[in-house]
Design a protein around this motif. Structure first.
Motif, short mmCIF file in Angstrom:
data_model
loop_
_atom_site.label_atom_id
_atom_site.label_comp_id
_atom_site.label_asym_id
_atom_site.label_seq_id
_atom_site.Cartn_x
_atom_site.Cartn_y
_atom_site.Cartn_z
N THR A 1 8.53 1.33 -4.41
CA THR A 1 7.75 -0.14 -4.26
C THR A 1 8.95 -1.19 -4.32
O THR A 1 8.61 -2.25 -3.52
N LYS A 2 9.56 -1.24 -5.39
CA LYS A 2 10.86 -2.29 -5.44
C LYS A 2 11.59 -2.28 -4.35
O LYS A 2 11.98 -3.52 -3.78
N THR A 3 12.15 -1.17 -3.78
CA THR A 3 12.74 -1.23 -2.38
C THR A 3 11.90 -1.96 -1.33
O THR A 3 12.58 -2.69 -0.22
N LEU A 4 10.67 -1.35 -0.95
CA LEU A 4 9.63 -2.00 -0.28
C LEU A 4 9.82 -3.51 -0.19
O LEU A 4 10.24 -4.49 0.66
N ILE A 5 9.51 -4.20 -1.32
CA ILE A 5 9.53 -5.65 -1.75
C ILE A 5 10.73 -6.34 -1.18
O ILE A 5 10.87 -7.22 -0.32
N ASP B 1 0.81 -1.18 -0.08
CA ASP B 1 -0.19 -0.15 0.03
C ASP B 1 0.80 1.11 -0.15
O ASP B 1 1.45 1.76 1.08
N LEU B 2 1.17 1.72 -1.14
CA LEU B 2 2.32 2.78 -1.31
C LEU B 2 1.68 4.09 -0.71
O LEU B 2 2.54 4.58 -0.28
N GLN B 3 0.50 4.22 -0.87
CA GLN B 3 -0.13 5.52 -0.11
C GLN B 3 0.01 5.49 1.22
O GLN B 3 0.40 6.43 1.75
N ARG B 4 -0.18 4.43 1.86
CA ARG B 4 -0.23 4.20 3.25
C ARG B 4 1.42 4.37 3.68
O ARG B 4 1.66 4.97 4.65
N VAL B 5 2.29 3.73 2.99
CA VAL B 5 3.50 3.99 3.51
C VAL B 5 4.07 5.50 3.38
O VAL B 5 4.81 5.99 4.10
N SER B 6 3.80 6.00 2.08
CA SER B 6 4.14 7.35 2.00
C SER B 6 3.47 8.58 2.88
O SER B 6 4.16 9.49 3.23
N ASN B 7 2.35 7.91 3.41
CA ASN B 7 1.80 8.73 4.74
C ASN B 7 2.46 8.91 6.16
O ASN B 7 2.19 9.46 6.83
N ASP B 8 3.37 7.73 6.13
CA ASP B 8 3.89 7.26 7.46
C ASP B 8 4.76 8.70 7.88
O ASP B 8 5.50 9.05 7.06
N PRO B 9 4.73 9.18 8.91
CA PRO B 9 5.41 10.36 9.17
C PRO B 9 6.74 10.29 9.15
O PRO B 9 7.55 11.29 8.60
N ARG B 10 7.05 9.28 9.67
CA ARG B 10 8.62 9.25 9.73
C ARG B 10 9.61 8.92 8.55
O ARG B 10 10.28 9.79 7.87
N PHE B 11 8.71 8.30 7.61
CA PHE B 11 9.24 7.98 6.15
C PHE B 11 8.70 9.21 5.35
O PHE B 11 9.70 9.64 4.55
N LYS B 12 7.74 9.98 5.43
CA LYS B 12 7.54 11.12 4.68
C LYS B 12 8.52 12.35 5.01
O LYS B 12 8.92 13.00 3.89
N ASN B 13 8.79 12.58 6.15
CA ASN B 13 9.78 13.62 6.54
C ASN B 13 11.26 13.33 6.06
O ASN B 13 11.64 14.29 5.50
N GLN B 14 11.38 12.02 6.13
CA GLN B 14 12.99 11.90 5.20
C GLN B 14 12.82 11.95 3.98
O GLN B 14 13.66 12.49 3.50
N LEU B 15 11.76 11.53 3.27
CA LEU B 15 11.48 11.40 1.89
C LEU B 15 11.56 12.97 1.60
O LEU B 15 12.23 13.29 0.65
N GLU B 16 10.81 13.71 2.18
CA GLU B 16 10.53 15.40 1.66
C GLU B 16 12.01 15.87 1.88
O GLU B 16 12.37 16.88 0.97
N SER B 17 12.65 15.53 3.09
CA SER B 17 13.96 16.21 3.18
C SER B 17 15.00 16.10 2.13
O SER B 17 16.03 16.81 1.83
N ASN B 18 14.98 14.55 1.73
CA ASN B 18 16.30 14.20 0.70
C ASN B 18 15.88 14.79 -0.60
O ASN B 18 16.83 14.79 -1.42
#
Length: 515
Positions: A363-367, A188-205
């Protein structure tokens, strides 16, 4: 003691298997493999690099990296002036790329290999901008070789690549999701993307991806502009001139209020009205280096995929922009100076596609991360339960963790010999056909006598501020004695660009793909 010995033996065996797997999958990243080549390329020693990269590309012709090496080879040989050899290298890359595109699915065996190792273990299939630039460079080579018909074919292929890229990227994401289902993983890529910890790292990088001027998806303004120039200069009928008009409009929409392109549209209108193309010279400046890649770590919430798993650090690629480049070129003739302006930012082209494909990488990295983390966790628990041996369980867990660390490598492959920017200017060819090229950043200069022709193109390439630039010329139109336009062809009223708001919507739409 006996049990401890067995635990140590198990630890050693698993650790050895990890290292064996690491080296067999290719421990040296692409950036490491190309380090010496990039150093020589950066200095402008094109002839030396041409020999070196041709040997390396031949050595790797049957590997997963064959496409990227052939692309590098083609670009280097082109810069070295070996145009026929350059096209041969690009042809070999294109055969492989076409084969990848024709396959309905990625082979399951390849996907499984990436799941237990890393995404760099998959064959390099080429990004959309790779394919578009491959055919663009081939077209330029053929123009220099005065093979106008084959150049036309290559420009048509580049145009088709831009149309196909949207579908290809969507299909790759769908295939990745299917692979997750085969591994019994619900992504569930949307759910993963909404995770606060993951989202903050993604946006900062990846905040830098939003800073560039947005071109249309998978469109390179350089290619569109060359398309317009070619079909105006080499028109064989009204359909060619109509294509030139649409391409000029598209690139004007991407570059803004560009005086040079407006002049081209005015010339095109005159051609359609029955007048001949006046003698004109175009200077294209290819400067700097396109973004490289560096590796970063982002924590993935694997518990969204498999209950019981924690956050796990995963390696991701990040674009690394190059700042050592000549910022402009000045063309002087008869007391007049023309400065090149930006036509296409490869930083923006690469960043736009990188942003588009980031969901696929996630997605591939999650798998891959879920499979590796789950396997490690399950193996250590299984050994502990089956043997009641804490040492064995710990050994399996530690070895599995080390395996994840060793194999957790981002895909760093990218076409490193592409430029940072394409700039250009145009002017009426001076009667004496003498021009001078100078670079304000470095003080380099070169006097040039233009070849005989009606539409001349001067191609200037520079890799860094300290490297010498090289110049190639070709003639896009040798003479203008042939009438090619039927009298019934006419330009629409929107072809006149005066900056009024009435034409704004038409210009903005030009960034879209042609029907």
């Amino acid at each position: 003691m006996k049990r401890n010995g067995k635990g140590k033996d198990l630890f050693g065996a698993v650790f050895f298997a990890c290292l064996t797997g690491w080296f067999s999958s290719g421990c040296a990243s692409y950036s490491v493999q190309t380090k010496n080549i990039r150093r020589n390329w950066h200095s402008g020693n094109f002839q030396s690099v041409a020999k070196e990269i041709s040997a390396e590309a031949e050595k790797r012709k049957n590997t997963k990296d064959a496409v990227i090496w052939r692309l590098e080879q083609g670009a280097v040989l082109r810069a070295a002036g070996q145009l026929e050899e350059s096209n041969q290298a690009f042809d070999m890359a294109e055969v492989l790329i076409n084969d990848f595109e024709q396959k309905a699915k990625i082979k399951i065996g390849q996907e499984m290999l990436a799941s237990v190792t890393n995404l760099a273990a998959l064959p390099y299939e080429g990004f959309a901008y790779d394919k578009i630039m491959m055919n663009t460079y081939k077209a330029l080579n053929y123009l220099k070789l005065e093979d106008y018909e084959t150049a036309r074919v290559e420009l048509n292929r580049a145009y088709e690549r831009q149309k196909d890229a949207v579908y290809i990227n969507r299909a790759r994401i769908e295939r990745a999701m299917e692979e997750g289902k085969k591994q019994n993983l619900s992504i569930d890529l949307q759910r993963v993307s909404n995770d606060p910890r993951f989202k903050n790292q993604l946006e900062s990088n990846y905040a830098d991806l939003k800073e560039f001027k947005a071109y249309a998806d998978y469109v390179n303004p350089l290619t569109v502009y060359l398309d317009a120039l070619f079909f105006m200069a080499q028109a064989t009928g009204s359909s060619d001139l109509e294509r030139a008009r649409k391409s000029f409009e598209r690139v004007l929409g991407m570059t803004g209020n560009n005086t040079y392109i407006q002049q081209d549209l005015e010339i095109l209108q005159e051609v359609i009205s029955g007048q001949r193309i006046p003698p004109a010279t175009y200077v294209i400046f290819e400067t700097g280096l396109a973004p490289g890649r560096e590796q970063i770590r982002i924590d993935l919430p694997l518990f969204f995929i498999t209950p019981g798993l924690p956050y796990a650090g995963a390696a991701f690629p990040k674009l690394k922009y190059q700042s050592n480049y000549l910022s402009g070129l000045t063309v002087s003739y008869k007391g007049t100076n023309e400065s090149t302006v930006l036509l296409s930012s490869m930083d923006a082209v690469v960043a736009r596609e990188f942003d588009n494909t980031l969901p696929l990488v996630i997605t591939k990295t999650l798998i891959a991360s879920a499979i590796k983390a789950g396997t490690t966790y399950g193996a250590s628990k299984g050994i502990t339960r089956g043997t009641d041996n804490n040492v064995a369980g710990l050994a399996a867990f530690v070895a599995g963790t080390m395996y994840q660390v060793v194999m957790n490598q981002a895909d760093m492959r990218t076409w490193t010999t592409l430029p940072k920017e394409f700039q250009f200017c145009r002017f009426l060819t001076p009667p004496e056909r003498k021009i001078e090229l100078t670079t304000p950043d470095s003080g380099q200069g070169m006097q040039l006598t233009l070849q005989k022709g009606i539409v001349n193109v001067v191609w200037v390439k520079s890799v860094s501020r300290s490297s010498p630039f090289v110049v190639q010329q070709f003639v896009l139109l040798k003479d203008n004695t042939k009438d090619v336009v039927p009298p019934e062809v006419s330009m629409p009223a929107t072809a006149s660009y005066s900056g009024h708001s009435g034409n704004k919507q038409q210009i903005q739409k030009s960034g879209e793909l042609l029907p």
